[in-house]
Design a protein around this motif. Structure first.
Motif, mmCIF file in Angstrom:
data_model
loop_
_atom_site.group_PDB
_atom_site.id
_atom_site.type_symbol
_atom_site.label_atom_id
_atom_site.label_comp_id
_atom_site.label_asym_id
_atom_site.label_seq_id
_atom_site.Cartn_x
_atom_site.Cartn_y
_atom_site.Cartn_z
ATOM 1 N N ARG A 1 66.678 25.293 44.654
ATOM 2 C CA ARG A 1 67.505 24.939 44.588
ATOM 3 C C ARG A 1 67.555 23.581 43.876
ATOM 4 N NH1 ARG A 1 72.198 25.587 48.994
ATOM 5 N NH2 ARG A 1 70.383 25.017 50.286
ATOM 6 N N CYS A 2 66.424 23.087 43.827
ATOM 7 C CA CYS A 2 66.639 21.045 43.145
ATOM 8 C C CYS A 2 67.067 20.369 44.438
ATOM 9 C CB CYS A 2 67.416 21.348 41.888
ATOM 10 S SG CYS A 2 66.555 21.963 40.609
ATOM 11 N N LEU A 3 66.928 20.611 46.027
ATOM 12 C CA LEU A 3 67.643 19.260 46.933
ATOM 13 C C LEU A 3 66.108 18.707 46.715
ATOM 14 C CD1 LEU A 3 69.033 22.183 49.668
ATOM 15 C CD2 LEU A 3 70.314 20.182 48.140
ATOM 16 N N ALA A 4 65.971 17.864 47.524
ATOM 17 C CA ALA A 4 65.023 16.909 47.401
ATOM 18 C C ALA A 4 63.950 17.034 48.475
ATOM 19 C CB ALA A 4 65.650 15.269 47.802
ATOM 20 N N TRP A 5 62.824 16.644 48.539
ATOM 21 C CA TRP A 5 62.038 17.477 49.239
ATOM 22 C C TRP A 5 63.160 16.551 50.812
ATOM 23 C CZ3 TRP A 5 59.162 21.537 49.171
ATOM 24 C CH2 TRP A 5 58.372 22.140 48.712
ATOM 25 N N GLY A 6 62.720 15.090 50.564
ATOM 26 C CA GLY A 6 62.916 14.414 51.371
ATOM 27 C C GLY A 6 61.328 14.332 51.961
ATOM 28 N N MET A 7 61.928 13.521 53.958
ATOM 29 C CA MET A 7 60.636 13.591 54.405
ATOM 30 C C MET A 7 60.807 14.253 55.794
ATOM 31 S SD MET A 7 58.857 10.888 53.837
ATOM 32 C CE MET A 7 58.257 10.501 56.142
ATOM 33 N N PRO A 8 59.437 15.344 55.984
ATOM 34 C CA PRO A 8 58.147 14.862 55.660
ATOM 35 C C PRO A 8 57.222 14.967 54.164
ATOM 36 C CG PRO A 8 57.243 15.654 57.171
ATOM 37 C CD PRO A 8 59.450 16.107 56.897
ATOM 38 N N ALA A 9 57.844 16.401 53.738
ATOM 39 C CA ALA A 9 57.669 16.751 52.869
ATOM 40 C C ALA A 9 57.229 16.060 51.611
ATOM 41 C CB ALA A 9 58.046 18.292 52.441
ATOM 42 N N MET A 10 58.230 15.118 50.983
ATOM 43 C CA MET A 10 57.790 14.564 49.901
ATOM 44 C C MET A 10 55.939 13.435 49.953
ATOM 45 S SD MET A 10 60.659 10.963 50.410
ATOM 46 C CE MET A 10 59.695 10.458 48.988
ATOM 47 N N MET A 11 55.645 13.360 51.206
ATOM 48 C CA MET A 11 54.192 12.977 51.477
ATOM 49 C C MET A 11 52.843 13.865 51.360
ATOM 50 S SD MET A 11 54.978 9.907 51.558
ATOM 51 C CE MET A 11 53.836 9.752 52.038
ATOM 52 N N ASN A 12 53.784 15.429 51.333
ATOM 53 C CA ASN A 12 52.583 16.475 50.952
ATOM 54 C C ASN A 12 51.759 16.323 49.703
ATOM 55 O OD1 ASN A 12 52.870 17.692 53.403
ATOM 56 N ND2 ASN A 12 54.649 19.483 52.192
ATOM 57 N N GLY A 13 52.263 15.078 48.619
ATOM 58 C CA GLY A 13 51.636 14.948 47.269
ATOM 59 C C GLY A 13 51.781 16.029 46.338
ATOM 60 N N TYR A 14 53.190 16.264 45.986
ATOM 61 C CA TYR A 14 53.158 17.284 45.277
ATOM 62 C C TYR A 14 53.108 16.761 43.887
ATOM 63 C CZ TYR A 14 55.429 20.681 48.617
ATOM 64 O OH TYR A 14 55.772 21.188 49.978
ATOM 65 N N ALA A 15 53.226 15.843 43.479
ATOM 66 C CA ALA A 15 52.696 14.850 43.002
ATOM 67 C C ALA A 15 52.054 13.776 42.731
ATOM 68 C CB ALA A 15 53.841 14.592 41.685
ATOM 69 N N PRO A 16 51.418 13.139 42.440
ATOM 70 C CA PRO A 16 50.265 11.417 42.860
ATOM 71 C C PRO A 16 51.712 10.645 43.206
ATOM 72 C CG PRO A 16 49.933 12.511 40.832
ATOM 73 C CD PRO A 16 51.023 13.509 41.018
ATOM 74 N N LEU A 17 51.101 9.908 43.752
ATOM 75 C CA LEU A 17 51.441 9.145 45.123
ATOM 76 C C LEU A 17 51.961 7.458 43.626
ATOM 77 C CD1 LEU A 17 51.946 10.528 47.277
ATOM 78 C CD2 LEU A 17 52.214 8.979 48.661
ATOM 79 N N HIS A 18 52.587 6.067 43.307
ATOM 80 C CA HIS A 18 52.954 5.585 42.995
ATOM 81 C C HIS A 18 53.070 4.380 43.989
ATOM 82 C CE1 HIS A 18 53.382 2.233 39.736
ATOM 83 N NE2 HIS A 18 52.096 2.252 39.696
ATOM 84 N N ILE A 19 52.122 3.598 44.432
ATOM 85 C CA ILE A 19 52.971 2.508 45.656
ATOM 86 C C ILE A 19 53.033 0.998 45.144
ATOM 87 C CG2 ILE A 19 52.144 1.447 48.110
ATOM 88 C CD1 ILE A 19 50.314 4.026 48.164
#
Length: 290
Positions: free
Chosen positions: A96-114
């Motif tokens: 539904r286009c809700l944000a992944w949020g934590m902790p799922a956003m750290m699954n790496g669906y897209a590359p991380l830029h730190i």
């Protein structure tokens, strides 16, 4: 008394030098940031563990993740998987286009830029929505009035664990969530009270500086005990890498009505997602008499 101004006109060479000197004086704190004290996290960090993103990358998706769920939430998870097997979405929410949020956003669906700065470490992720984390490392405590968010409120501390006068580990604690949130897109959900506490230990591999580890421990009321997993990301050091933009609402065919999910067909009509699915309630529309 008061601040004295330079009598030289700013368009003169000496005036320009005076302005430059004042700017340097006022930015001295920023210039003092010694990034050599921090680990080199430049580049794009890609997930490892296979093609299918999931919370515990050491195990396959689904029930084989063996999450330490309470009996109630084990039953809910099994029902979610069964619904998805028949064409539904289960308790998965990101469609539904809700944000992944934590902790799922750290699954790496897209590359991380730190991005590491003295008082904040940023993690930028573009998948479905532009997502980013602010991990505050300025010594603050958790605020009492912060607005809950899918990402939560993260406080971290850089430490030097090997005594070489360089930081090498970032310990993070994240609280203050809102939901719904899931661990991954199988619908493995966290408790709706959103009282989760997520702790992380983030560090580069000592033998491979292009491997980044994130040990994540989740405490949540849907679990019988804390759940700890280890995630590893590999660096893509290409300095000219193209960072894609992903906007979830573009071409999203999912339609949520009255607690049910439908699809929008290519020709713009509402269609079912499961065999035998009833149409939505049209009580607020004028309907022609049969």
């Amino acid at each position: 008394t008061g601040v004295q101004t330079c009598a030289l006109p700013i368009w003169s060479p000496l005036g320009a030098l005076a302005v430059a000197a004042m700017l340097l004086a006022t930015t001295g704190i920023a210039l003092a940031f010694d990034d050599a004290k921090y680990p080199d996290l430049k580049g794009a960090w890609n997930r490892t563990g296979g093609a299918a993103p999931r919370f515990d990358t050491s195990k396959p998706r689904g029930l084989t993740q063996q999450p330490p769920l309470t009996p109630e939430y084990q039953a809910l998870y099994e029902a979610s998987l069964a619904d998805q097997a028949t064409g539904g979405q289960g308790s998965h929410t990101v469609y539904r286009c809700l944000a992944w949020g934590m902790p799922a956003m750290m699954n790496g669906y897209a590359p991380l830029h730190i991005v590491v700065l003295p008082e904040t470490t940023y993690m930028l992720i573009d998948d479905g929505n532009d997502s980013f984390r602010r991990i505050f490392t300025d010594g603050r405590n958790f605020p009492e009035d912060a607005e809950p968010s899918f990402t939560g409120y993260s406080i971290g501390k850089w430490t030097d664990t090997d005594g070489d006068d360089r930081f090498n580990v970032l310990d993070v604690e994240t609280r203050n969530f809102k939901g719904p949130r899931v661990y991954d897109n199988t619908g493995l959900m966290l408790h709706p009270d959103n009282q989760s506490v997520i702790r992380e230990r983030i560090y580069l591999d000592k033998s491979d500086p292009n491997s980044l580890h994130d040990e994540i421990t989740v405490e949540d009321h849907a679990l019988t005990r804390p759940w700890t997993v280890m995630k590893t990301y590999k660096r893509d050091a290409n300095p000219k890498r193209e960072w894609r933009e992903d906007v979830c609402v573009e071409n999203n065919p999912h339609v949520g009505i009255g607690g049910d999910t439908y699809m929008l067909s290519a020709d713009g009509y509402l269609m079912p997602v499961k065999k035998g699915q009833k149409p939505p309630d049209l009580r607020y529309f004028d309907q022609a008499k049969k």
